[in-house]
Write an enzyme that holds these catalytic residues in place. Structure first.
Site, PDB file in Angstrom:
ATOM      1  N   ASP A 111       0.882  -1.153   0.000  1.00  0.00           N
ATOM      2  CA  ASP A 111       0.000   0.000   0.000  1.00  0.00           C
ATOM      3  C   ASP A 111       0.921   1.204   0.000  1.00  0.00           C
ATOM      4  O   ASP A 111       1.905   1.245   0.750  1.00  0.00           O
ATOM      5  CB  ASP A 111      -0.932   0.005   1.212  1.00  0.00           C
ATOM      6  CG  ASP A 111      -2.132   0.917   0.972  1.00  0.00           C
ATOM      7  OD1 ASP A 111      -2.753   0.805  -0.104  1.00  0.00           O
ATOM      8  OD2 ASP A 111      -2.449   1.739   1.846  1.00  0.00           O
ATOM      9  N   PHE A 115       3.690   7.528 -13.388  1.00  0.00           N
ATOM     10  CA  PHE A 115       2.231   7.486 -13.279  1.00  0.00           C
ATOM     11  C   PHE A 115       1.834   8.183 -11.990  1.00  0.00           C
ATOM     12  O   PHE A 115       2.682   8.581 -11.189  1.00  0.00           O
ATOM     13  CB  PHE A 115       1.717   6.036 -13.317  1.00  0.00           C
ATOM     14  CG  PHE A 115       2.361   5.131 -12.297  1.00  0.00           C
ATOM     15  CD1 PHE A 115       1.852   5.029 -11.011  1.00  0.00           C
ATOM     16  CD2 PHE A 115       3.487   4.382 -12.633  1.00  0.00           C
ATOM     17  CE1 PHE A 115       2.452   4.199 -10.073  1.00  0.00           C
ATOM     18  CE2 PHE A 115       4.087   3.552 -11.697  1.00  0.00           C
ATOM     19  CZ  PHE A 115       3.567   3.457 -10.413  1.00  0.00           C
ATOM     20  N   GLY A 116       0.546   8.351 -11.801  1.00  0.00           N
ATOM     21  CA  GLY A 116       0.067   8.980 -10.571  1.00  0.00           C
ATOM     22  C   GLY A 116       0.587  10.405 -10.424  1.00  0.00           C
ATOM     23  O   GLY A 116       0.494  11.225 -11.330  1.00  0.00           O
TER      24      GLY A 116
END
Length: 197
Positions: free
Chosen positions: A71, A154-155
């Site tokens: 996570d 990304f993100g």
């Protein structure tokens, strides 16, 4: 070297490929939750560690194999650690990270804070059948820049400039980013603990 099969509790193709490459030299054959058609459990915990453990345990119970889950997200100091565990959710549905980056910038402007310190954080959980969960963490500190720079990654990568560098993650090659990234640091901690290297 005999191979051991582990499961990666992820449906993210980029993450799967990255972890396969890292674990293959240690004799680990990685299967993904996508390969095994495992459902994605709802992330109901309030910490990176809690959500990683939830995903790893669910996959371990479903398969009876050692399972990895991570996570991760972006935590901005002046925003009290937000977006944090909600990093992906800040992008909405369907995921729009330009909107998420604009939301971070807007929130920073509202605070009036000059401190733009941020960190990418990753927690990896390793669950083995009949055993507890082990945790490995990685972090990279940087600053939020605006406007976004670079087409890569990304993100939030185009607005995150790691300390000591003059380019954002979005301006770096995949290999350059991998050497600095929070996920790479967490995986490095895991391979040292599990394989002694």
């Amino acid at each position: 070297m005999s191979q051991e099969t582990w499961v990666l509790a992820s449906h993210n193709a980029g993450k799967i490929k990255e972890m396969e490459q890292i674990l293959a030299p240690f004799g680990i054959a990685l299967k993904s939750a996508r390969d095994l058609d495992l459902p994605e459990p709802e992330e109901t915990e309030t910490t990176f560690r809690g959500n990683a453990a939830l995903k790893a345990r669910a996959a371990c119970e479903a398969t009876g194999l050692p399972c990895l889950a991570d996570d991760s997200g972006l935590s901005v100091d002046a925003l009290g650690g937000d977006p944090g565990i909600y990093s992906a959710r800040w992008a909405g549905e369907p995921r729009d990270f330009m909107r998420a980056m604009q939301r971070v910038e807007g929130a920073l402007n509202e605070t009036g804070a000059s401190d733009r310190t941020a960190r990418f954080v990753c927690t990896i959980a390793l669950a083995r059948p009949g055993e507890g969960v082990s945790f490995f963490e990685g972090e990279v500190v940087g600053d939020i820049v605006w406007p976004p720079r670079g087409p890569g990654g990304f993100g939030y990568d185009p607005v995150f400039q790691p300390r000591g560098h003059d380019r954002t993650f979005g301006e770096m090659s995949a290999d350059e980013k991998r050497q600095l990234s929070h996920r790479a640091r967490a995986l490095d901690a895991m391979t040292r603990a599990e394989f002694g290297s």
